[in-house]
Design a protein around this motif. Structure first.
Motif, short mmCIF file in Angstrom:
data_model
loop_
_atom_site.label_atom_id
_atom_site.label_comp_id
_atom_site.label_asym_id
_atom_site.label_seq_id
_atom_site.Cartn_x
_atom_site.Cartn_y
_atom_site.Cartn_z
N GLN A 135 -35.41 11.20 -4.46
CA GLN A 135 -34.23 12.62 -3.99
C GLN A 135 -34.82 13.70 -2.67
N ARG A 136 -36.17 13.69 -3.23
CA ARG A 136 -37.20 15.02 -2.60
C ARG A 136 -37.13 14.42 -0.70
N ALA B 47 -32.60 3.99 -2.17
CA ALA B 47 -31.50 5.19 -2.67
C ALA B 47 -29.85 4.99 -3.16
#
Length: 790
Positions: free
Chosen positions: A493-494, A531
């Motif tokens: 997510q980063r 993801a």
């Protein structure tokens, strides 16, 4: 019902991972499972004994008032419950509570009970790996001097597999997930873990909270320090009790207060307590432990300022470096006279502010936190100057792949450079250190330790944005590198926003088809796929492949990787027709470029076989799996992990095709070989056991299937905990076997627990949660249908 497909898959991108039936994949920089040692190296790991008394323990510490905890450790570490998984004690508690002291004291007491005791810094996966590599260097120094890091780690793990009776102390573990690969595969000896984390541990561990000392033990520890073993007078004992209470019975604070009293014998315990009460709390915003340590530190600092002023500069310099194994040579710039530095270090050691060896210094993490809050001290500037000078004197390793051989000088300094970068205050400019951040990050990248580079790359990116601007090519490269470091560390997510920003700016500055733009597009597409955002991943992979074919040609290595990436994304999205077509094209090109038995060709052939199988074309899948197995047996040998994976692939294809006799025979032989090579609880072995259970179930041997499913579930629970994804899948498998056997009550109970845990861990709408809900409903309907009508 999810039926694990025993497959071997290959991802084509340079930052890709593909998985068939590996169950648990260790991604990122932890690649130990993929390193294959030579036959000679494996034989060395099997045949090399540990010299008597082999250990890397520090000095035996003073440990007061921990008799119950020591007895508990002894019970857990000597228990023999007949389980396949040895219980692992985890000692947890706040900083300064004495976890390391307890573990170190226990290890010293039990030195004669183990063939080897090895202390491991488990603060991060990288530091843990460094400790394992050091074990190989201790036991096989000649071989290790020329081996890569991952080879040394693999050698050490193999040595531990072959030589039962060791004790590993995993000190200061920050995240239980970092230890999962080792908790599952390190058998034959004992593990002891210390950590601040009380939760998140799998069932294979037994936890024990370590609290503050009891009042009597705390007073005894103070008196033992202050009075050098002499019996205290009633007044001294009363004052010691009061002082211990003021310090919250915190062992680190007691130890430092006692050390102060030992060095200032004219000051009574009561007088010290009165001095301490009047000191300003230097860590008012910190934890209770930090505030307590700050009070003791303030008093000790006052004494050191008069007695050894250089010690103050040394202490503040140490606060900005990594806490362990700081080379004494880094501190020499603080004073030109070695005798003065030695005296300063001796004074700090005598006050228990540091742990000292002839070559290194260590300082408690909590003390570092307190020191960094003290304003007005140039400690960070001293640390930066020391590291810059030290790195200036080193010869830079070759800046190319493959990875350079381990460089002890670089490996000793890099943890401290990382700590310096991680502790950068807002707005601080590390101009002298920036080039070394860059060099160290590139060195770690070549060593495949990218997750360790995050702090370095963050400091580099901030510097480049400030000095070069947001869209400068060097800034864009730095942002892409930081995104990758986050990705391999598991923080997707980063990573994604950084990749998106980099791609947008490269498109604007360089154009759509510039090689760097294509590279950014590929990285972002893979991050989307990782993801689970397959729609955006497929679109980006399609664009990248078309542009690479146009710019580089159809058979360029980058084009082949893009084609493999897109085929894998199609397969993940369920578009089997397009996946098969792309895999067929890619295999033909690999065969033309590399030959029939090149590793890249074998991997490409495996990808195609798996795609055939997923598309339902079992005849062609089986033919390819049989070809791959014959080639891998010829090229790699019968027991190579890739050969075993292919054998598992073929067995699964036989089962899907209804050839249960050949499927079961192949599953049984693969399970036996994985147990022999990898051990009974390795994730690949667990997968083989599950595959064989499914084969038994398909053949109607429900008793044999249920026994295997029960064993596998127990091992997953012990290794990974109740709510780990593989554990939940294993529980679902057993529930389904009960259902097939007509034992609806046990099936429903398992389905209900699995559903509750998936709702808690994954949420109400996750596909696995929906699957659990559907199978629970079906089992209830079958049960109700069998019940007699009233």
């Amino acid at each position: 019902m999810t039926d694990p497909a025993a497959t071997s898959a290959t991802a084509a991108g340079p930052r890709s991972i593909a998985a068939g039936s590996i169950g648990t994949a260790i991604t990122g920089d932890v690649i130990t499972g993929n390193v294959i040692l030579s036959a000679d190296a494996l034989a060395s790991a099997r045949d090399t004994p540990a010299p008597p008394g082999t250990n890397n323990l520090g000095p035996r510490p003073l440990c007061v008032g921990r008799e119950d905890e020591l007895a508990w450790l002894q019970r857990v570490l000597t228990a023999d419950g007949g389980s396949a998984v040895t219980p692992v004690p985890v000692v947890h508690g706040l900083g300064g509570i004495g976890k390391t002291t307890l573990a170190l004291y226990y290890a010293h007491c039990r030195r004669d009970d183990h063939i080897l005791i090895w202390w491991i810094n488990a603060e991060s996966p990288a530091r843990l790996e460094q400790s394992l590599a050091a074990l190989a260097a201790r036991l096989a120094p000649t071989w290790a001097a020329h081996a890569a890091d991952q080879e040394r780690i693999t050698w050490a793990l193999n040595w531990l597999h072959w030589h039962p009776g060791w004790l590993l102390v995993l000190d200061n573990a920050e995240d239980p997930r970092d230890l999962h690969p080792y908790l599952g595969s390190l058998t034959g000896g004992h593990l002891l873990i210390t950590t601040r984390r009380a939760t998140g541990w799998p069932r294979a561990v037994v936890t024990r909270a370590l609290g503050t000392l009891a009042p009597d033990e705390a007073a005894a520890l103070l008196c033992d320090h202050a009075l050098h073993g002499a019996p205290p007078t009633p007044r001294q004992l009363l004052d010691a009790r009061a002082l211990a209470a003021d310090l919250g019975h915190l062992p680190l604070a007691l130890d430092q207060a006692g050390a102060y009293l030992a060095q200032n014998r004219t000051i009574s315990i009561g007088a010290y307590r009165r001095k301490l009460a009047g000191k300003l709390d230097r860590a008012a915003e910190g934890t209770d432990a930090e505030r307590t340590i700050a009070r003791v530190w303030t008093q000790t600092l006052s004494a050191l300022t008069t007695r050894a002023p250089l010690a103050i500069e040394v202490l503040h310099t140490l606060a900005w470096l990594a806490p362990d194994d700081i080379p004494v040579t880094l501190l020499r710039h603080l004073d030109d006279e070695d005798d003065s530095l030695a005296e300063a270090l001796g004074a700090l050691s005598s006050y228990s502010m540091i742990a000292l060896t002839p070559e290194t210094v260590s300082i408690h993490r909590l003390l570092q936190t307190v020191l960094r809050t003290a304003p007005g001290h140039p400690g960070r500037a001293h640390a930066e100057h020391a590291l810059t000078t030290a790195f200036d004197a080193l010869t830079e390793p070759p800046d190319h792949l493959p990875a350079p051989a381990p460089d002890p000088a670089w490996d000793a300094l890099i943890p401290h450079l990382i700590a310096l970068a991680a502790g950068t205050p807002p707005g601080h400019r590390d101009a002298p250190a920036i080039e070394h951040y860059d060099t160290a990050a590139r060195y770690l990248h070549r060593r495949r330790h990218n997750a360790r580079t995050i702090a370095l790359r963050e400091a580099l990116l901030a510097h480049r944005e400030r000095t070069l601007g947001s869209a400068h090519p060097s800034t864009l490269t730095g942002r892409d590198d930081l995104a990758y470091a986050h990705e391999v560390a598991g923080d997707i997510q980063r990573a994604i926003p950084l990749y998106e920003s980099t791609l947008a700016q490269r498109e604007q500055v360089l154009g759509d088809t510039h090689p760097e733009t294509l590279r950014s597009r590929s990285h972002l597409a893979y991050a989307y796929r990782r993801a689970g955002d397959l729609e955006r991943a497929v679109a980006l992979f399609e664009t990248t492949l078309a542009q690479r074919e146009q710019v580089l040609g159809s058979t360029h290595p980058h084009t082949l990787r893009s084609r493999g990436d897109l085929a894998y994304a199609y397969r993940a999205a369920g578009d089997h027709e397009r996946a098969v077509a792309l895999f067929e094209t890619t295999l033909t090109q690999h065969e033309q470029l590399f030959g029939e038995t090149h590793p890249e060709t074998l991997n490409s052939r495996t990808d195609l076989a798996y795609a055939y199988r997923r598309a339902g074309d079992l005849e062609r899948a089986i033919a390819l799996h049989e070809t791959i197995l014959a080639q891998r047996e010829q090229v790699l040998g019968d027991m190579h992990p890739d050969t075993l994976a292919t054998r598992s692939d073929l067995a699964y294809a036989y089962r899907r095709a209804g050839d249960l006799e050949r499927a079961i025979a192949l599953h049984e032989s693969t399970l036996a070989q994985r147990e022999q090579v990898l051990g009974s609880t390795h994730p690949h072995t667990l997968n083989s056991r599950t595959d064989l259970a499914f084969a038994y179930q398909t053949a109607g041997d429900l008793q044999g299937a249920i026994a295997l499913f029960e064993t596998t579930l127990t091992q997953h629970e012990q290794l990974f905990g109740d709510t780990y994804p593989d554990t939940l899948t294993s529980r679902n498998h057993l529930a389904y076997a009960y259902e097939v056997a007509g034992d609806y009550e046990r099936a429903i109970a398992l389905y209900e627990s699995t559903l509750a845990q998936r709702e808690q861990v994954l949420g109400d709408t996750h596909p696995d949660t929906l699957t659990s809900r559907r199978y629970l409903a079906q089992a209830r309907a079958k049960r109700d249908k069998r019940r007699p009508r009233p």
